[in-house]
Write an enzyme that holds these catalytic residues in place. Structure first.
Site, short mmCIF file in Angstrom:
data_model
loop_
_atom_site.label_atom_id
_atom_site.label_comp_id
_atom_site.label_asym_id
_atom_site.label_seq_id
_atom_site.Cartn_x
_atom_site.Cartn_y
_atom_site.Cartn_z
N LEU A 22 1.29 -0.82 -0.23
CA LEU A 22 -0.18 -0.02 0.02
C LEU A 22 1.46 1.04 0.17
O LEU A 22 2.13 1.48 0.93
CB LEU A 22 -1.25 0.33 1.22
CG LEU A 22 -2.08 -0.97 1.52
CD1 LEU A 22 -2.42 -1.68 2.62
CD2 LEU A 22 -2.81 -1.23 -0.13
N GLY A 42 2.88 1.06 6.17
CA GLY A 42 4.23 1.14 7.20
C GLY A 42 4.93 1.20 6.58
O GLY A 42 6.05 0.59 7.63
N ASP A 46 8.90 7.63 9.21
CA ASP A 46 9.72 8.53 8.79
C ASP A 46 9.20 10.01 8.91
O ASP A 46 7.43 9.96 9.03
CB ASP A 46 10.34 8.49 7.13
CG ASP A 46 11.65 9.29 7.26
OD1 ASP A 46 11.54 10.91 8.23
OD2 ASP A 46 12.19 9.60 6.53
N LEU A 68 -5.26 3.78 -0.94
CA LEU A 68 -6.33 3.73 -0.36
C LEU A 68 -7.41 4.56 -1.40
O LEU A 68 -7.11 5.32 -1.92
CB LEU A 68 -6.59 4.72 0.94
CG LEU A 68 -5.46 3.32 2.03
CD1 LEU A 68 -6.01 4.80 3.22
CD2 LEU A 68 -6.93 2.23 2.10
N LYS A 81 -4.71 26.35 4.93
CA LYS A 81 -3.21 26.11 4.46
C LYS A 81 -3.35 25.54 3.16
O LYS A 81 -2.21 25.46 2.42
CB LYS A 81 -2.46 25.08 5.14
CG LYS A 81 -2.09 26.00 6.72
CD LYS A 81 -1.39 24.92 7.48
CE LYS A 81 -1.09 25.26 8.69
NZ LYS A 81 -0.16 24.87 9.61
N LEU A 88 -1.30 9.30 5.01
CA LEU A 88 -1.84 8.44 6.66
C LEU A 88 -0.63 8.40 7.34
O LEU A 88 0.19 6.56 6.65
CB LEU A 88 -2.96 7.47 6.19
CG LEU A 88 -3.88 7.92 5.20
CD1 LEU A 88 -5.28 7.15 5.20
CD2 LEU A 88 -4.34 10.08 5.84
#
Length: 124
Positions: A22, A42, A46, A68, A81, A88
């Protein structure tokens, strides 16, 4: 959820054709969770975002990739911003996947895992 830890690489534990890496940079949208697949999340831990690094790593390992379906189910929210990110944290991806697995609803899953700080929201 049952969780096992090991020092072994996922490349040594599972057949390459069963692994889906992913990464938010993938062109492939994760449409459903296949119980016969192993999803790697994952892949990079970082504090800073390195565009396409996880995609490059997956390609080097000849792995399938997916992202996703944030763009498909969510819209960019107006924020001061002008910040929008599909990257994620590991816990957020886990929340999305586990909620989808239970509900089979991407809107419910994305609502559970994508915080408003990412600049995306579900349409009304």
């Amino acid at each position: 959820f049952q969780i096992d830890t090991t020092q072994e690489s996922y490349l040594d534990l599972f057949p390459l054709d069963a692994i889906v890496y992913l990464t938010p940079d993938s062109e492939n949208v994760l449409e459903d969770i296949d119980p016969n697949k192993v999803y790697i999340l994952g892949g990079l831990v970082d504090e800073s975002i390195h565009k396409k690094l996880t995609l490059q790593r997956a390609r080097e390992q000849s792995l399938q990739t997916a992202r996703l379906p944030i763009r498909e189910y969510m819209v960019k929210s107006v924020n001061t911003k002008n910040y929008h990110s599909e990257t994620l944290a590991i816990n957020q991806v886990f929340d999305v996947l586990s909620t989808y697995y239970e509900t089979h609803s991407w809107p419910a899953a994305l609502k559970a895992g994508v915080s408003s700080g990412k600049g995306y929201m579900l349409p009304d």
